[in-house]
Design a protein around this motif. Structure first.
Motif, PDB file in Angstrom:
ATOM      1  N   THR A 128       0.826  -1.225  -0.049  1.00 46.69           N
ATOM      2  CA  THR A 128      -0.161   0.050  -0.357  1.00 46.69           C
ATOM      3  C   THR A 128       0.728   1.181   0.094  1.00 46.69           C
ATOM      4  O   THR A 128       0.720   2.155  -0.684  1.00 46.69           O
ATOM      5  CB  THR A 128      -0.984   0.205   1.252  1.00 46.69           C
ATOM      6  N   TYR A 154       2.628   1.670  -3.764  1.00 44.43           N
ATOM      7  CA  TYR A 154       1.565   2.156  -4.697  1.00 44.43           C
ATOM      8  C   TYR A 154       1.174   3.413  -4.541  1.00 44.43           C
ATOM      9  O   TYR A 154       1.222   4.099  -5.443  1.00 44.43           O
ATOM     10  CB  TYR A 154       0.341   1.144  -4.942  1.00 44.43           C
ATOM     11  N   ILE A 181      -7.006   4.113  -1.446  1.00 46.38           N
ATOM     12  CA  ILE A 181      -5.764   3.058  -1.425  1.00 46.38           C
ATOM     13  C   ILE A 181      -5.262   2.957  -0.278  1.00 46.38           C
ATOM     14  O   ILE A 181      -5.094   1.980   0.252  1.00 46.38           O
ATOM     15  CB  ILE A 181      -4.386   3.850  -2.338  1.00 46.38           C
ATOM     16  N   GLY A 211      -6.596  -0.409   1.163  1.00 46.46           N
ATOM     17  CA  GLY A 211      -5.347  -1.158   1.086  1.00 46.46           C
ATOM     18  C   GLY A 211      -4.628  -1.384   2.588  1.00 46.46           C
ATOM     19  O   GLY A 211      -4.342  -2.904   2.610  1.00 46.46           O
ATOM     20  N   GLU A 243      -4.160  -5.342   3.970  1.00 45.66           N
ATOM     21  CA  GLU A 243      -2.583  -5.900   4.236  1.00 45.66           C
ATOM     22  C   GLU A 243      -2.704  -6.198   5.621  1.00 45.66           C
ATOM     23  O   GLU A 243      -1.774  -7.144   6.208  1.00 45.66           O
ATOM     24  CB  GLU A 243      -1.809  -4.774   3.946  1.00 45.66           C
ATOM     25  N   MET A 301      -2.345  -7.766  -6.491  1.00 45.23           N
ATOM     26  CA  MET A 301      -2.223  -6.526  -7.466  1.00 45.23           C
ATOM     27  C   MET A 301      -1.773  -6.878  -8.699  1.00 45.23           C
ATOM     28  O   MET A 301      -2.023  -5.936  -9.722  1.00 45.23           O
ATOM     29  CB  MET A 301      -1.274  -5.534  -6.698  1.00 45.23           C
ATOM     30  N   GLY A 352      -3.685  -6.313 -12.299  1.00 41.23           N
ATOM     31  CA  GLY A 352      -3.074  -5.251 -13.248  1.00 41.23           C
ATOM     32  C   GLY A 352      -3.316  -6.087 -14.614  1.00 41.23           C
ATOM     33  O   GLY A 352      -3.708  -5.580 -15.711  1.00 41.23           O
ATOM     34  N   LEU A 355      -7.455  -0.063 -11.074  1.00 39.22           N
ATOM     35  CA  LEU A 355      -6.959  -0.623 -10.039  1.00 39.22           C
ATOM     36  C   LEU A 355      -7.508  -0.397  -8.541  1.00 39.22           C
ATOM     37  O   LEU A 355      -7.568  -1.316  -7.871  1.00 39.22           O
ATOM     38  CB  LEU A 355      -5.298  -0.599 -10.284  1.00 39.22           C
ATOM     39  N   LEU A 368      -9.076  -2.939  -5.823  1.00 34.56           N
ATOM     40  CA  LEU A 368      -9.005  -2.903  -4.375  1.00 34.56           C
ATOM     41  C   LEU A 368     -10.214  -2.874  -3.521  1.00 34.56           C
ATOM     42  O   LEU A 368     -10.213  -3.629  -2.633  1.00 34.56           O
ATOM     43  CB  LEU A 368      -7.868  -2.050  -4.132  1.00 34.56           C
TER      44      LEU A 368
END
Length: 224
Positions: A15, A18, A76, A80, A84, A99, A103, A124, A128
């Motif tokens: 996280t 990105y 995100i 994210g 996680e 991820m 993609g 993307l 998520l």
């Protein structure tokens, strides 16, 4: 209350990486360091002129600094981090593979003319969001202080709001499709007695280990 540096350094590795790349990409664009045209996904240029970097760079551009950009970046960070630190805790490689698979799925889906998109960062992020909504379906979410709903419905609510406010439908829809494909193959299909055909490949583990090593590195802006 923690400082911005402490909050940033507390983020889990994928996280953090990105979100940082998305923030840097937009910052560099805002100060005129590059033209997004050179980051856009254009399969004609990829295959005819071998501009293969476009297969990667398009995922990091979320648009210029705006309310929409802020919302995507917060998505995100919020979803994210919860993934996680929740279902993917101690499973950095699996989260990274999610991820990567997302993609790759988006790159295939956007080849369909009706779903064509030159920047897949928003897609993307929506992927998520969709996976998070399936992992935490009963979480209560407040939308702009107006309505409270279950997390299961959040991706569709965000898609509807984007359409109402004039954003294109395709990027959000692409993310939902990719997210459902991942969740179906890794959770729903095995639960129905099928085989998990989307196990994390061995080559992903060294990559995730590298992310874990860099986890201790501070954000350079806070050291200026």
């Amino acid at each position: 209350m923690s400082s911005p540096a402490e909050f940033y350094n507390s983020l889990p590795p994928i996280t953090k990486a990105y979100g940082t790349l998305c923030l840097l990409a937009t910052t560099a664009y805002q100060i005129g360091l590059y033209n997004p045209v050179y980051f856009a996904l254009d399969y004609r240029l990829v295959f005819l002129r071998f501009q293969v970097w476009r297969l990667f760079t398009n995922f990091f551009f979320l648009g210029n600094f705006s309310i929409n950009f802020g919302i995507r970046l917060l998505m995100i960070i919020r979803y994210g981090v919860q993934l996680e630190n929740g279902p993917f805790e101690r499973r950095t490689a699996d989260f990274l593979w999610m991820m990567v698979f997302g993609g790759l799925s988006l790159l295939v889906l956007t080849a369909i003319p009706l779903l064509r998109s030159y920047f897949l960062g928003v897609s993307l992020v929506f992927m998520l969001l969709y996976v998070w909504s399936r992992e935490f379906p009963n979480a209560q979410i407040n939308i702009y202080g107006l309505v409270t709903l279950k997390a299961f419905y959040l991706p569709w609510t965000m898609l509807a709001l984007d359409v109402i406010f004039g954003s294109p439908l395709a990027p959000d829809l692409l993310g939902i499709i990719a997210g459902h494909l991942y969740y179906f193959l890794t959770v729903l299909h095995p639960l129905a007695g099928g085989k998990n055909i989307l196990k994390t490949p061995l080559w992903v583990y060294p990559c995730s280990f590298a992310f874990n090593i860099t986890q201790a590195l501070p954000f350079p802006f806070f050291n200026l």
